[in-house]
Design a protein around this motif. Structure first.
Motif, PDB file in Angstrom:
ATOM      1  N   THR A 197       0.800  -1.230   0.000  1.00 43.91           N
ATOM      2  CA  THR A 197       0.000   0.000   0.000  1.00 43.91           C
ATOM      3  C   THR A 197       0.830   1.277   0.000  1.00 43.91           C
ATOM      4  N   GLY A 198       2.067   1.201   0.463  1.00 42.47           N
ATOM      5  CA  GLY A 198       2.863   2.411   0.615  1.00 42.47           C
ATOM      6  C   GLY A 198       2.395   3.282   1.769  1.00 42.47           C
ATOM      7  N   ARG A 199       1.608   2.704   2.671  1.00 45.76           N
ATOM      8  CA  ARG A 199       1.060   3.441   3.808  1.00 45.76           C
ATOM      9  C   ARG A 199       1.678   2.923   5.105  1.00 45.76           C
ATOM     10  N   PRO A 200       1.716   3.750   6.165  1.00 48.10           N
ATOM     11  CA  PRO A 200       2.398   3.314   7.398  1.00 48.10           C
ATOM     12  C   PRO A 200       1.506   2.739   8.486  1.00 48.10           C
ATOM     13  N   ALA A 201       0.268   3.177   8.595  1.00 52.11           N
ATOM     14  CA  ALA A 201      -0.522   2.915   9.792  1.00 52.11           C
ATOM     15  C   ALA A 201      -1.130   1.511   9.797  1.00 52.11           C
ATOM     16  N   VAL A 202      -1.302   0.979  11.016  1.00 53.62           N
ATOM     17  CA  VAL A 202      -1.924  -0.331  11.213  1.00 53.62           C
ATOM     18  C   VAL A 202      -2.903  -0.214  12.368  1.00 53.62           C
ATOM     19  N   VAL A 203      -4.083  -0.809  12.207  1.00 57.72           N
ATOM     20  CA  VAL A 203      -5.086  -0.829  13.262  1.00 57.72           C
ATOM     21  C   VAL A 203      -5.223  -2.246  13.805  1.00 57.72           C
ATOM     22  N   TYR A 211      -2.513   1.729  15.921  1.00 56.11           N
ATOM     23  CA  TYR A 211      -3.718   2.307  16.514  1.00 56.11           C
ATOM     24  C   TYR A 211      -4.661   1.182  16.947  1.00 56.11           C
ATOM     25  N   ARG A 212      -5.547   1.503  17.894  1.00 59.80           N
ATOM     26  CA  ARG A 212      -6.434   0.476  18.433  1.00 59.80           C
ATOM     27  C   ARG A 212      -7.886   0.912  18.317  1.00 59.80           C
ATOM     28  N   ALA A 213      -8.728  -0.044  17.938  1.00 56.27           N
ATOM     29  CA  ALA A 213     -10.157   0.214  17.779  1.00 56.27           C
ATOM     30  C   ALA A 213     -10.950  -0.722  18.678  1.00 56.27           C
ATOM     31  N   ASN A 222      -4.150   6.727   5.230  1.00 62.17           N
ATOM     32  CA  ASN A 222      -2.887   6.455   5.924  1.00 62.17           C
ATOM     33  C   ASN A 222      -2.763   5.004   6.363  1.00 62.17           C
ATOM     34  N   LEU A 223      -3.811   4.223   6.149  1.00 63.10           N
ATOM     35  CA  LEU A 223      -3.894   2.909   6.770  1.00 63.10           C
ATOM     36  C   LEU A 223      -3.456   1.805   5.811  1.00 63.10           C
ATOM     37  N   ALA A 224      -2.413   1.068   6.215  1.00 62.75           N
ATOM     38  CA  ALA A 224      -1.932  -0.059   5.421  1.00 62.75           C
ATOM     39  C   ALA A 224      -2.756  -1.304   5.672  1.00 62.75           C
ATOM     40  N   ALA A 225      -3.053  -1.595   6.950  1.00 66.66           N
ATOM     41  CA  ALA A 225      -3.674  -2.875   7.281  1.00 66.66           C
ATOM     42  C   ALA A 225      -4.533  -2.770   8.522  1.00 66.66           C
ATOM     43  N   LEU A 226      -5.548  -3.590   8.544  1.00 63.22           N
ATOM     44  CA  LEU A 226      -6.355  -3.843   9.726  1.00 63.22           C
ATOM     45  C   LEU A 226      -6.086  -5.296  10.117  1.00 63.22           C
ATOM     46  N   VAL A 227      -5.615  -5.514  11.363  1.00 61.70           N
ATOM     47  CA  VAL A 227      -5.213  -6.842  11.823  1.00 61.70           C
ATOM     48  C   VAL A 227      -6.158  -7.282  12.939  1.00 61.70           C
ATOM     49  N   LEU A 281       0.842  -4.227  18.762  1.00 62.04           N
ATOM     50  CA  LEU A 281      -0.478  -4.650  18.309  1.00 62.04           C
ATOM     51  C   LEU A 281      -1.293  -5.285  19.429  1.00 62.04           C
ATOM     52  N   THR A 282      -0.616  -5.935  20.377  1.00 68.01           N
ATOM     53  CA  THR A 282      -1.278  -6.627  21.479  1.00 68.01           C
ATOM     54  C   THR A 282      -1.867  -5.618  22.461  1.00 68.01           C
ATOM     55  N   ALA A 283      -3.081  -5.911  22.948  1.00 66.72           N
ATOM     56  CA  ALA A 283      -3.780  -4.957  23.809  1.00 66.72           C
ATOM     57  C   ALA A 283      -3.368  -5.045  25.272  1.00 66.72           C
ATOM     58  N   LYS A 284      -3.115  -6.254  25.767  1.00 71.60           N
ATOM     59  CA  LYS A 284      -2.958  -6.467  27.204  1.00 71.60           C
ATOM     60  C   LYS A 284      -1.569  -6.064  27.673  1.00 71.60           C
ATOM     61  N   ASN A 285      -1.528  -5.255  28.737  1.00 70.84           N
ATOM     62  CA  ASN A 285      -0.248  -4.777  29.250  1.00 70.84           C
ATOM     63  C   ASN A 285       0.534  -5.869  29.981  1.00 70.84           C
ATOM     64  N   MET A 286      -0.042  -6.395  31.069  1.00 71.76           N
ATOM     65  CA  MET A 286       0.629  -7.443  31.853  1.00 71.76           C
ATOM     66  C   MET A 286       0.144  -8.819  31.420  1.00 71.76           C
ATOM     67  N   PRO A 287       1.056  -9.740  31.170  1.00 71.70           N
ATOM     68  CA  PRO A 287       2.501  -9.635  31.339  1.00 71.70           C
ATOM     69  C   PRO A 287       3.254  -9.310  30.054  1.00 71.70           C
ATOM     70  N   TYR A 288       2.551  -8.961  28.985  1.00 67.35           N
ATOM     71  CA  TYR A 288       3.168  -8.964  27.665  1.00 67.35           C
ATOM     72  C   TYR A 288       3.938  -7.698  27.302  1.00 67.35           C
ATOM     73  N   LYS A 289       3.542  -6.536  27.848  1.00 65.88           N
ATOM     74  CA  LYS A 289       4.109  -5.278  27.380  1.00 65.88           C
ATOM     75  C   LYS A 289       4.799  -4.467  28.467  1.00 65.88           C
ATOM     76  N   HIS A 290       4.425  -4.710  29.716  1.00 61.69           N
ATOM     77  CA  HIS A 290       4.863  -3.853  30.815  1.00 61.69           C
ATOM     78  C   HIS A 290       6.389  -3.770  30.899  1.00 61.69           C
ATOM     79  N   GLY A 291       6.899  -2.556  30.816  1.00 56.61           N
ATOM     80  CA  GLY A 291       8.325  -2.316  30.961  1.00 56.61           C
ATOM     81  C   GLY A 291       9.161  -2.585  29.731  1.00 56.61           C
ATOM     82  N   PHE A 292       8.543  -2.926  28.602  1.00 51.97           N
ATOM     83  CA  PHE A 292       9.297  -3.308  27.409  1.00 51.97           C
ATOM     84  C   PHE A 292       9.291  -2.250  26.306  1.00 51.97           C
TER      85      PHE A 292
END
Length: 442
Positions: free
Chosen positions: A140-146, A181-183, A216-221, A162-173
């Motif tokens: 697409t030549g576009r940057p954004a992902v939802v 972006y998130r919908a 601006n949107l390349a993909a919806l995942v 892309l993952t929504a849940k903070n603990m234990p997957y994202k916290h501090g990383f």
């Protein structure tokens, strides 16, 4: 099978050998690597895992939806044994081999849609999701992902974003990859009947249009049924409405079927349930009977967008994993494991609905095929009860049944038995689960 397909406890769970190994694990393995159960596997077959103390446990987890065709499935073992004697690795990007091509051909044939397709193979679900985003951006030549609320897509930097849940997957990383972006998702148990699938999709698309912009949107995942997020099945019409909007605006619709794919939901792919044809579909887990393999399959013009050498990896499409995948796919088709998943759904939901009728702490029973969950709440409310989920799971573990928890709020029990499990073994596991509910005080 050489391993009896029956639950059998010879020690408490965990037993002395597992406890000794856990002490070694704590001393040698990074503390960030956790385990659901404090038992160590010795061997496994079909729907049984035997630990080092000789306890045989009923497996309602399938290694998180991986051993769909049963652990140590004979077709898979035979194929891998033959391949390992021939060669273990050459790297497909150096000297290719037929089994990689055969897996790509099979996925092009089996995945939704009859349009021309291409496939690329990788190692893990996260790696495949990340490559799907790369491919969509290249096309697409576009940057954004939802991505969506409650979604889980992996542990790499991009897939953590892309993952929504903070603990234990994202916290501090963090910091995480930009332009993510998130919908809001359709969540029938919490949305209420007044928000149907199309209304929930319009809610999401309004936010996407205002905060991101289609240009601006390349993909919806999106996962057709959320996995780690709580086995949330969007209301009918939600996914087709999103896909239609993507087609109208030149956005690549990416279905993450890492957990739902390969007959798990009673269809070969969860997208099949509503006749959904994604532009790209990401698969892993159940694809290769327990060996590490993942794939991105999709429309030829999209898949062919990256430049030569832009996709790949040293181990992607390893020959052992490829022959295992071909064996697993043969088993799924010839043994009608999608049909078996529907039988498992009927048996499991019937029992869980009966338990729900006597226990107000079970707020929702949901899922399809052999991907079923119960959401646990404070009785008479929709307030999540993660303590109850942990307590029921622990009680089941002590009695020799492997069951997993999940959900954004940690209040969901999920059931992912191998599709080859017998009715008798599944019924016994549900008996144990029902007793566990009775033992945990309200």
């Amino acid at each position: 099978m050489s391993l009896p397909q029956s639950r059998h406890l010879v020690t408490e769970v965990p037993g002395p050998r597992s406890r000794a190994l856990m002490a070694r694990k704590l001393a040698a393995v990074a503390s960030g690597v956790g385990t659901t159960m404090p038992v160590f596997a010795h061997r496994a077959a079909g729907g049984i895992v035997e630990d080092v103390d000789g306890n045989r446990l009923i497996d309602l987890g399938s290694g998180i939806a991986v051993t769909t065709v049963g652990n140590s499935a004979p077709r898979v073992v035979e194929a891998v044994t033959e391949q390992v004697a021939a060669f273990t690795h050459t790297c497909f990007m150096v000297t290719p081999y037929e089994s990689y091509v055969a897996v790509a051909e099979a996925l092009n044939r089996l995945t939704p849609g009859d349009h021309p397709k291409r496939t690329a193979l990788f190692n893990s679900g996260a790696e495949a999701v990340e490559n799907a985003v790369k491919i969509a951006r290249s096309f697409t030549g576009r940057p954004a992902v939802v991505a969506f609320d409650h979604g889980y897509h992996g542990r790499t930097n991009l897939t953590m974003a892309l993952t929504a849940k903070n603990m234990p997957y994202k916290h501090g990383f963090g910091p995480f990859a930009p332009e993510i972006y998130r919908a809001p998702l359709s969540y029938p148990f919490r949305d209420g009947k007044e928000v149907d699938g199309e209304a929930a999709a319009r809610r999401a698309l309004l936010l996407i249009d205002k905060q991101v912009g289609a240009d601006n949107l390349a993909a919806l995942v999106i996962e057709p049924i959320q996995g780690e997020g709580g086995f949330i099945e969007p209301a009918p019409g939600f996914l087709p409405t999103l896909a239609e909007w993507c087609r109208a605006h030149g956005v690549v619709f990416v279905a993450d079927e890492v957990q739902t794919g390969f007959a798990r939901t009673g269809d070969l792919f969860a997208c099949d349930h509503e006749g959904l044809v994604p532009d790209l579909i990401v698969t892993a887990k159940g694809i290769a009977g327990g060996l590490p393999l993942s794939a991105v399959t999709g429309r030829a013009e999209i898949m062919d967008a990256p430049h030569l050498g832009g996709l790949g990896g040293t181990y992607g499409g390893n020959p052992l994993a490829c022959v295992a995948a071909l064996a697993a796919i043969t088993a799924i088709e010839e043994e009608d494991l999608a049909g078996r998943a529907r039988q498992i759904e009927r048996l499991t939901k019937d029992r869980l609905h009966r338990v729900q009728g006597t226990d107000a702490r079970i707020g929702d029973v949901r899922g399809r095929g052999a991907m079923i969950a119960v959401e646990l709440v404070k009785a008479g409310t929709t307030e999540p009860d993660p303590d109850l989920a942990r307590a029921v799971a622990a009680a089941a573990h002590r009695q020799g049944v492997i069951v997993l928890t999940c959900g954004t709020y940690g209040n969901v029990l999920r059931f992912l038995p191998p599709l080859t499990i017998s009715d008798a073994l599944l019924t016994e596991a549900l008996d144990v689960l029902q007793t566990a509910f009775a033992e945990v005080p309200a």
